[in-house]
Design a protein around this motif. Structure first.
Motif, PDB file in Angstrom:
ATOM      1  N   PRO A 369       0.830  -1.226   0.000  1.00 39.28           N
ATOM      2  CA  PRO A 369       0.000   0.000   0.000  1.00 39.28           C
ATOM      3  C   PRO A 369       0.860   1.270   0.000  1.00 39.28           C
ATOM      4  O   PRO A 369       0.535   2.234  -0.705  1.00 39.28           O
ATOM      5  CB  PRO A 369      -0.821  -0.128   1.293  1.00 39.28           C
ATOM      6  CG  PRO A 369      -0.886  -1.597   1.553  1.00 39.28           C
ATOM      7  CD  PRO A 369       0.432  -2.154   1.094  1.00 39.28           C
ATOM      8  N   PHE A 370       1.930   1.273   0.765  1.00 39.05           N
ATOM      9  CA  PHE A 370       2.825   2.438   0.803  1.00 39.05           C
ATOM     10  C   PHE A 370       3.443   2.673  -0.575  1.00 39.05           C
ATOM     11  O   PHE A 370       3.525   3.826  -1.049  1.00 39.05           O
ATOM     12  CB  PHE A 370       3.922   2.210   1.848  1.00 39.05           C
ATOM     13  CG  PHE A 370       4.997   3.263   1.857  1.00 39.05           C
ATOM     14  CD1 PHE A 370       4.846   4.438   2.588  1.00 39.05           C
ATOM     15  CD2 PHE A 370       6.164   3.100   1.116  1.00 39.05           C
ATOM     16  CE1 PHE A 370       5.834   5.415   2.586  1.00 39.05           C
ATOM     17  CE2 PHE A 370       7.162   4.063   1.110  1.00 39.05           C
ATOM     18  CZ  PHE A 370       6.991   5.222   1.846  1.00 39.05           C
ATOM     19  N   ILE A 371       3.868   1.609  -1.223  1.00 37.03           N
ATOM     20  CA  ILE A 371       4.496   1.741  -2.552  1.00 37.03           C
ATOM     21  C   ILE A 371       3.493   2.297  -3.543  1.00 37.03           C
ATOM     22  O   ILE A 371       3.795   3.244  -4.294  1.00 37.03           O
ATOM     23  CB  ILE A 371       5.040   0.371  -3.017  1.00 37.03           C
ATOM     24  CG1 ILE A 371       6.189  -0.069  -2.109  1.00 37.03           C
ATOM     25  CG2 ILE A 371       5.505   0.438  -4.474  1.00 37.03           C
ATOM     26  CD1 ILE A 371       6.644  -1.498  -2.322  1.00 37.03           C
ATOM     27  N   ASN A 372       2.288   1.736  -3.555  1.00 43.42           N
ATOM     28  CA  ASN A 372       1.267   2.191  -4.510  1.00 43.42           C
ATOM     29  C   ASN A 372       0.886   3.650  -4.279  1.00 43.42           C
ATOM     30  O   ASN A 372       0.633   4.400  -5.229  1.00 43.42           O
ATOM     31  CB  ASN A 372       0.018   1.311  -4.410  1.00 43.42           C
ATOM     32  CG  ASN A 372       0.292  -0.107  -4.896  1.00 43.42           C
ATOM     33  OD1 ASN A 372       1.123  -0.305  -5.774  1.00 43.42           O
ATOM     34  ND2 ASN A 372      -0.391  -1.088  -4.311  1.00 43.42           N
ATOM     35  N   GLU A 373       0.848   4.071  -3.030  1.00 48.57           N
ATOM     36  CA  GLU A 373       0.453   5.450  -2.705  1.00 48.57           C
ATOM     37  C   GLU A 373       1.542   6.460  -3.070  1.00 48.57           C
ATOM     38  O   GLU A 373       1.236   7.614  -3.379  1.00 48.57           O
ATOM     39  CB  GLU A 373       0.167   5.575  -1.204  1.00 48.57           C
ATOM     40  CG  GLU A 373      -1.143   4.936  -0.766  1.00 48.57           C
ATOM     41  CD  GLU A 373      -1.227   4.821   0.759  1.00 48.57           C
ATOM     42  OE1 GLU A 373      -0.502   5.580   1.441  1.00 48.57           O
ATOM     43  OE2 GLU A 373      -1.993   3.958   1.247  1.00 48.57           O
ATOM     44  N   LYS A 376       4.197   7.688  -7.289  1.00 50.10           N
ATOM     45  CA  LYS A 376       4.067   8.882  -8.141  1.00 50.10           C
ATOM     46  C   LYS A 376       3.970  10.162  -7.305  1.00 50.10           C
ATOM     47  O   LYS A 376       3.531  11.201  -7.793  1.00 50.10           O
ATOM     48  CB  LYS A 376       2.820   8.752  -9.025  1.00 50.10           C
ATOM     49  CG  LYS A 376       2.919   7.633 -10.054  1.00 50.10           C
ATOM     50  CD  LYS A 376       1.698   7.584 -10.953  1.00 50.10           C
ATOM     51  CE  LYS A 376       1.829   6.476 -11.980  1.00 50.10           C
ATOM     52  NZ  LYS A 376       0.622   6.381 -12.856  1.00 50.10           N
ATOM     53  N   ASN A 377       4.377  10.083  -6.065  1.00 50.40           N
ATOM     54  CA  ASN A 377       4.308  11.242  -5.170  1.00 50.40           C
ATOM     55  C   ASN A 377       5.142  12.397  -5.726  1.00 50.40           C
ATOM     56  O   ASN A 377       6.266  12.191  -6.190  1.00 50.40           O
ATOM     57  CB  ASN A 377       4.847  10.831  -3.788  1.00 50.40           C
ATOM     58  CG  ASN A 377       4.490  11.829  -2.702  1.00 50.40           C
ATOM     59  OD1 ASN A 377       4.785  13.022  -2.812  1.00 50.40           O
ATOM     60  ND2 ASN A 377       3.861  11.345  -1.645  1.00 50.40           N
ATOM     61  N   PRO A 378       4.606  13.623  -5.727  1.00 56.93           N
ATOM     62  CA  PRO A 378       5.393  14.765  -6.248  1.00 56.93           C
ATOM     63  C   PRO A 378       6.672  15.022  -5.447  1.00 56.93           C
ATOM     64  O   PRO A 378       7.624  15.612  -5.960  1.00 56.93           O
ATOM     65  CB  PRO A 378       4.426  15.948  -6.144  1.00 56.93           C
ATOM     66  CG  PRO A 378       3.314  15.501  -5.230  1.00 56.93           C
ATOM     67  CD  PRO A 378       3.247  14.022  -5.353  1.00 56.93           C
ATOM     68  N   ASN A 379       6.724  14.568  -4.190  1.00 58.67           N
ATOM     69  CA  ASN A 379       7.928  14.729  -3.367  1.00 58.67           C
ATOM     70  C   ASN A 379       8.897  13.596  -3.695  1.00 58.67           C
ATOM     71  O   ASN A 379       8.583  12.417  -3.525  1.00 58.67           O
ATOM     72  CB  ASN A 379       7.534  14.685  -1.887  1.00 58.67           C
ATOM     73  CG  ASN A 379       8.726  14.929  -0.968  1.00 58.67           C
ATOM     74  OD1 ASN A 379       9.846  14.526  -1.253  1.00 58.67           O
ATOM     75  ND2 ASN A 379       8.466  15.575   0.156  1.00 58.67           N
ATOM     76  N   TRP A 380      10.104  13.948  -4.188  1.00 59.93           N
ATOM     77  CA  TRP A 380      11.056  12.919  -4.635  1.00 59.93           C
ATOM     78  C   TRP A 380      11.437  11.953  -3.506  1.00 59.93           C
ATOM     79  O   TRP A 380      11.721  10.773  -3.763  1.00 59.93           O
ATOM     80  CB  TRP A 380      12.328  13.555  -5.198  1.00 59.93           C
ATOM     81  CG  TRP A 380      13.257  14.195  -4.188  1.00 59.93           C
ATOM     82  CD1 TRP A 380      13.283  15.500  -3.816  1.00 59.93           C
ATOM     83  CD2 TRP A 380      14.270  13.532  -3.418  1.00 59.93           C
ATOM     84  NE1 TRP A 380      14.240  15.703  -2.860  1.00 59.93           N
ATOM     85  CE2 TRP A 380      14.877  14.513  -2.603  1.00 59.93           C
ATOM     86  CE3 TRP A 380      14.729  12.225  -3.330  1.00 59.93           C
ATOM     87  CZ2 TRP A 380      15.904  14.210  -1.715  1.00 59.93           C
ATOM     88  CZ3 TRP A 380      15.757  11.928  -2.451  1.00 59.93           C
ATOM     89  CH2 TRP A 380      16.345  12.914  -1.660  1.00 59.93           C
ATOM     90  N   GLN A 381      11.434  12.430  -2.254  1.00 56.54           N
ATOM     91  CA  GLN A 381      11.827  11.555  -1.143  1.00 56.54           C
ATOM     92  C   GLN A 381      10.845  10.396  -0.989  1.00 56.54           C
ATOM     93  O   GLN A 381      11.246   9.262  -0.693  1.00 56.54           O
ATOM     94  CB  GLN A 381      11.902  12.360   0.160  1.00 56.54           C
ATOM     95  CG  GLN A 381      13.085  13.332   0.193  1.00 56.54           C
ATOM     96  CD  GLN A 381      13.002  14.273   1.377  1.00 56.54           C
ATOM     97  OE1 GLN A 381      12.052  15.047   1.483  1.00 56.54           O
ATOM     98  NE2 GLN A 381      13.981  14.213   2.260  1.00 56.54           N
ATOM     99  N   TYR A 382       9.543  10.679  -1.182  1.00 54.78           N
ATOM    100  CA  TYR A 382       8.541   9.622  -1.054  1.00 54.78           C
ATOM    101  C   TYR A 382       8.585   8.682  -2.266  1.00 54.78           C
ATOM    102  O   TYR A 382       8.381   7.469  -2.114  1.00 54.78           O
ATOM    103  CB  TYR A 382       7.149  10.238  -0.876  1.00 54.78           C
ATOM    104  CG  TYR A 382       6.945  10.761   0.529  1.00 54.78           C
ATOM    105  CD1 TYR A 382       6.288   9.996   1.480  1.00 54.78           C
ATOM    106  CD2 TYR A 382       7.434  12.011   0.912  1.00 54.78           C
ATOM    107  CE1 TYR A 382       6.111  10.458   2.787  1.00 54.78           C
ATOM    108  CE2 TYR A 382       7.274  12.478   2.207  1.00 54.78           C
ATOM    109  CZ  TYR A 382       6.617  11.704   3.142  1.00 54.78           C
ATOM    110  OH  TYR A 382       6.462  12.158   4.431  1.00 54.78           O
TER     111      TYR A 382
END
Length: 876
Positions: A369-373, A376-382
């Protein structure tokens, strides 16, 4: 010059004064060491002297007893023990009397006490040392400095001495430590010294940990220390918990729910990196321990026995609490951090890997779930944390669970190779490499493979750190493609074609270009590109042979070019770069040569041998041992490829080969040269005979030389077997001296608790077995003439004694077991009726039965063959 003045010069003098002071101390030690050490101890004991002079006196005293070099330390300790007892007692009393009198930390006197104790306690000397230190700590009138320095001395002793020696004094040691660690102790300095001493003492306190009341008290004291406001004490207490979990896992059940879980989970969340690292390390240790216990449980199940220890599944039980903290830590990546800096973010990645290996499929529901969320996070760290999380768990779940997930996710990872963040691109390349290595079947299909390879080839143009991981991914794909193309487990067969065939040439060309990037020195890129090139060539099918031929010519041309560069080198850094490149080219040359057909090899062998001889001669003069080693390894490969056709090069090779064999100082070079001799024996047979007198003389000299690293000696022994097989009955002139050497080597015993030595002794024994086998088969000759074996007959009892030793050793490796079964068969085949009485011996029966039950195919085959030889003998 007075001694006090000399000591002051060692601290404050200019270069000339410092050199003069050192010379004075060296001469004084040579002239009268006991008197010098006595005077130094007087200065240390004298509180009216200034602190610097006292500290320098302690340092000089300590340096006369202790060295980081193990061999020198042994010499110093023996030298100390030669000093008359009354002088040693005087010095010891001065040192222990100086504890608590210094004003600076750490205590120099404590080091003196610790290192003297390390010399004396193993020999049952200074029996009251530990007791005096304990009394210093537990006395109601003891000062803070006395308690602290005494605990430091205990710490030094526990750190440097064999744990078995201190086991009988563990009660006194723990009494002192626990007294110093108590929360009631008012000094943080004392508590910290006690924490550090405890860490060093844990290995020999099993008796104390096996008793409920003592263990409960120790654990209470440590848990209280983890709650200290002083971060150093907190970190040290957590380090103790990590070590205790490694050593005493089976005793921890009562403490996990009550205290350890809450303490370590809280530590993982700490804003203090040092505290957080220990919290993460605690759970990493649990995962490692429980993975080992699971493997042991499976082995016990397979062998029908009860496992010695069982897992309590702490990691699985804590999964839902640990994973969110670990994933949050993964999001704390900094874009400017030092690659070598160890921090909670990197530790969390390792912990997640270990956690996945430990709980296997269960990790997916908590991490996906963490990977899927966040992929594509706009924050490169995530984004980076999501990719890192996927790469970290890849070796845990079963391939069946992973394949569909990889099939869905791989397109996104390929896209991320073009991400705007170099760190995301780097981690994406690394994760793809992990996927290719762990679940290759998920990517070796046309729909995924083509876009994946295109992405990786583009990645080879990226920053060095990204390109290096792209190289590794290509290596993994090549290995996996070959494994899938080979029929069964047949590693010798080269398939006609495989998945990569139509992409093979462009990938090889791109890797060759990557090796010449101007920034190839960064992130180990040049080496990674050459290593990927080697794997591509090594794992190439028949329909890629034209590319292999072209690559061989390219590599040979580069080698010749770099050799020509040598004459124009000016700086030592340029020379080092050239030598590094020569080593890489030699290693790559080995890979391509192994694929070259016997028909093509002679067409290029003159050029190759000319280049290798030039390198061997040049580097012998310039002391570039790594290049010499790689050049000798390339020569070995050429011998294997050419066989008897290598004969025309022997006279040119001989002088430099002999120099390599005699290079006892640089053992890797010597080892590679010995390997060349073995390859010559196996490939040119009795045509090695004219060179054997020289070769055998040098090999025997190396075998007994204390200068030559012991790791070369097993290879020397097995090379005797190669030579015996090659020259047959002509080996008789060397047999007596070699058989005596084999007997001596076979009688050396290993400490069963020293795992490094166990590995070495397995190699040594395998070398002995190979030599015995080669000698028997060589002397027997083609006509089975028993007369040639007469020289071995007096040594049969030695060989049987060796087999007896092996039969009682539970630590012999599978390869040793295989070689042992082979030797038993050869003995029976060669000596027949002479051995009929011993074929029923418990030792031979035990070894053959172990061979039949082995998981190793060769061991089973050879044990069955040896058993047939015995039956044949009995039925004759």
């Amino acid at each position: 010059m007075e001694l006090i003045t000399v000591l002051e010069k060692t601290a404050f003098g200019n270069q000339v004064e410092l050199e003069a002071a050192r010379n004075y101390l060296e001469q004084a030690a040579l002239h009268d060491l006991p008197n010098l050490l006595r005077q130094l101890s007087d200065i240390l004991r004298n509180t009216s002297q200034n602190e610097v002079t006292r500290a320098q006196a302690a340092i000089q005293l300590k340096n006369a007893i202790y060295s980081k070099d193990e061999a020198i330390k042994q010499q110093y300790q023996e030298r100390w023990l030669q000093i008359p007892e009354e002088i040693r007692l005087y010095i010891k009393n001065n040192c222990i009397g100086s504890l608590g009198t210094e004003t600076k930390r750490p205590s120099q006197a404590a080091q003196c006490v610790g290192y003297i104790a390390c010399a004396e306690l193993p020999r049952d000397l200074w029996p009251d040392c530990i007791n005096r230190l304990m009394e210093n700590v537990t006395s109601a009138n003891a000062s803070e400095m006395l308690k602290e320095s005494s605990l430091e001395a205990i710490g030094y002793i526990c750190q440097d001495i064999n744990p078995d020696i201190l086991e009988v004094q563990s009660n006194q040691i723990l009494t002192a430590i626990v007294n110093g660690m108590r929360k009631e102790e008012g000094s943080d300095h004392v508590r910290l010294a006690a924490c550090r001493a405890l860490y060093n003492s844990l290995e020999f306190t099993r008796n104390n940990f096996s008793k409920d009341s003592e263990r409960n008290y120790i654990m209470q004291i440590i848990c209280e220390a983890t709650q200290s406001d002083n971060d150093q004490i907190k970190v040290s207490a957590l380090q103790n918990l990590v070590r205790i979990m490694n050593l005493y896992y089976e005793f921890m059940e009562n403490y996990m729910g009550q205290a350890l879980f809450a303490i370590t989970v809280s530590a993982m969340k700490s804003t203090n990196d040092d505290v957080a690292l220990q919290g993460i390390e605690f759970w990493s240790s649990i995962c490692e321990e429980e993975s080992e216990l699971a493997a042991e449980y499976q082995d016990a199940l397979d062998e029908g026995r009860t496992p010695t220890s069982v897992s309590r599944h702490y990691a699985r039980g804590a999964l839902q609490y640990l994973v969110p903290i670990i994933l949050q830590r993964l999001c704390e990546q900094k874009d400017t951090e030092d690659e070598d800096e160890w921090n909670p973010c990197k530790a969390a990645g390792v912990c997640l890997m270990l956690l996945a290996s430990c709980v296997e499929d269960d990790i997916l529901n908590h991490v996906m779930p963490f990977i899927n969320e966040n992929i594509k996070n706009p924050n490169w760290q995530y984004r980076e944390a999501a990719v890192m999380a996927f790469g970290s768990i890849i070796e845990g779940p079963s391939p069946d669970r992973l394949k569909p997930i990889v099939g869905q996710a791989i397109g996104m990872f390929i896209e991320l190779l073009k991400d705007q963040s170099v760190i995301v691109r780097d981690t994406a390349a690394w994760t793809i490499g992990r996927i290719c290595e762990a679940v290759p079947e998920a990517i070796l299909n046309e729909a995924i493979l083509q876009p994946l390879l295109e992405g990786l080839v583009i990645g080879l143009n990226a920053e060095p750190r990204v390109a290096t991981n792209a190289c590794w991914a290509l290596s993994s794909i090549a290995i996996s493609a070959m494994e899938m193309a080979r029929p069964g487990d047949d590693e010798e067969t080269t398939p006609e074609t495989y998945f990569l065939s139509k992409y093979f040439e462009p990938i090889v060309e791109k890797l060759l270009a990557t090796t010449e990037r101007h920034d190839g020195g960064q992130s180990n890129l040049r080496s990674a590109a050459y290593e990927a090139l080697m794997e591509m060539i090594k794992n190439s099918p028949k329909d890629c042979y034209t590319t292999v031929q072209k690559t061989t010519i390219v590599i040979l041309g580069r080698l010749e070019n770099v050799i020509q560069l040598e004459s124009s080198i000016q700086s030592s850094s340029d020379r080092r770069q050239v030598f590094d490149l020569q080593s890489l080219l030699c290693a790559t040359l080995q890979s391509v040569l192994r694929k070259v057909t016997p028909e093509d090899a002679p067409q290029i062998s003159d050029h190759i041998m000319t280049a290798l001889l030039h390198m061997l001669n040049q580097t012998a003069n310039s002391k570039a041992s790594s290049v010499q080693e790689d050049a000798f390894l390339a020569v070995s490969t050429l011998i294997d490829v050419l066989g008897e056709k290598f004969l025309k090069y022997i006279d040119s090779l001989k002088p430099i080969l002999y120099v390599g064999l005699k290079n006892f100082d640089e053992y890797q070079v010597c080892q590679a040269a010995v390997g060349v001799v073995g390859d010559l024996g196996r490939n040119i047979g009795n045509k090695i005979l004219p060179y054997c007198d020289d070769i055998m003389t040098i090999l025997l000299e190396g075998l007994i030389s204390p200068k030559l690293n012991k790791v070369v000696k097993p290879l020397i022994l097995s090379t005797f077997g190669d030579i015996a097989l090659a020259i047959g009955t002509d080996f008789k002139k060397y047999a007596e001296v070699v058989l005596n050497a084999l007997h001596q080597a076979s009688m050396i015993h290993a400490d069963p608790n020293d795992f490094d030595l166990i590995d070495y002794f397995n190699e040594l024994r395998e070398g002995c077995l190979d030599a015995y086998t080669g000698i028997l088969q060589g002397l027997k000759g083609n006509n089975n003439t028993p007369v040639d074996l007469s020289i071995v007959t007096p040594h049969i009892n030695n060989i049987l004694t060796f087999l007896e030793i092996l039969s009682k050793d539970q630590n012999i490796s599978e390869s040793v077991l295989s070689a042992t079964c082979g030797l038993i068969g050869d003995l029976v085949s060669c000596f027949g009726q002479q051995l009929i009485q011993v074929t029923d011996s418990p030792a031979i029966h035990n070894l053959l039965e172990r061979g039949k039950k082995s998981k190793n195919n060769r061991a089973r085959t050879l044990s069955n063959w040896a058993s047939k030889e015995i039956r044949k003998l009995k039925n004759a």
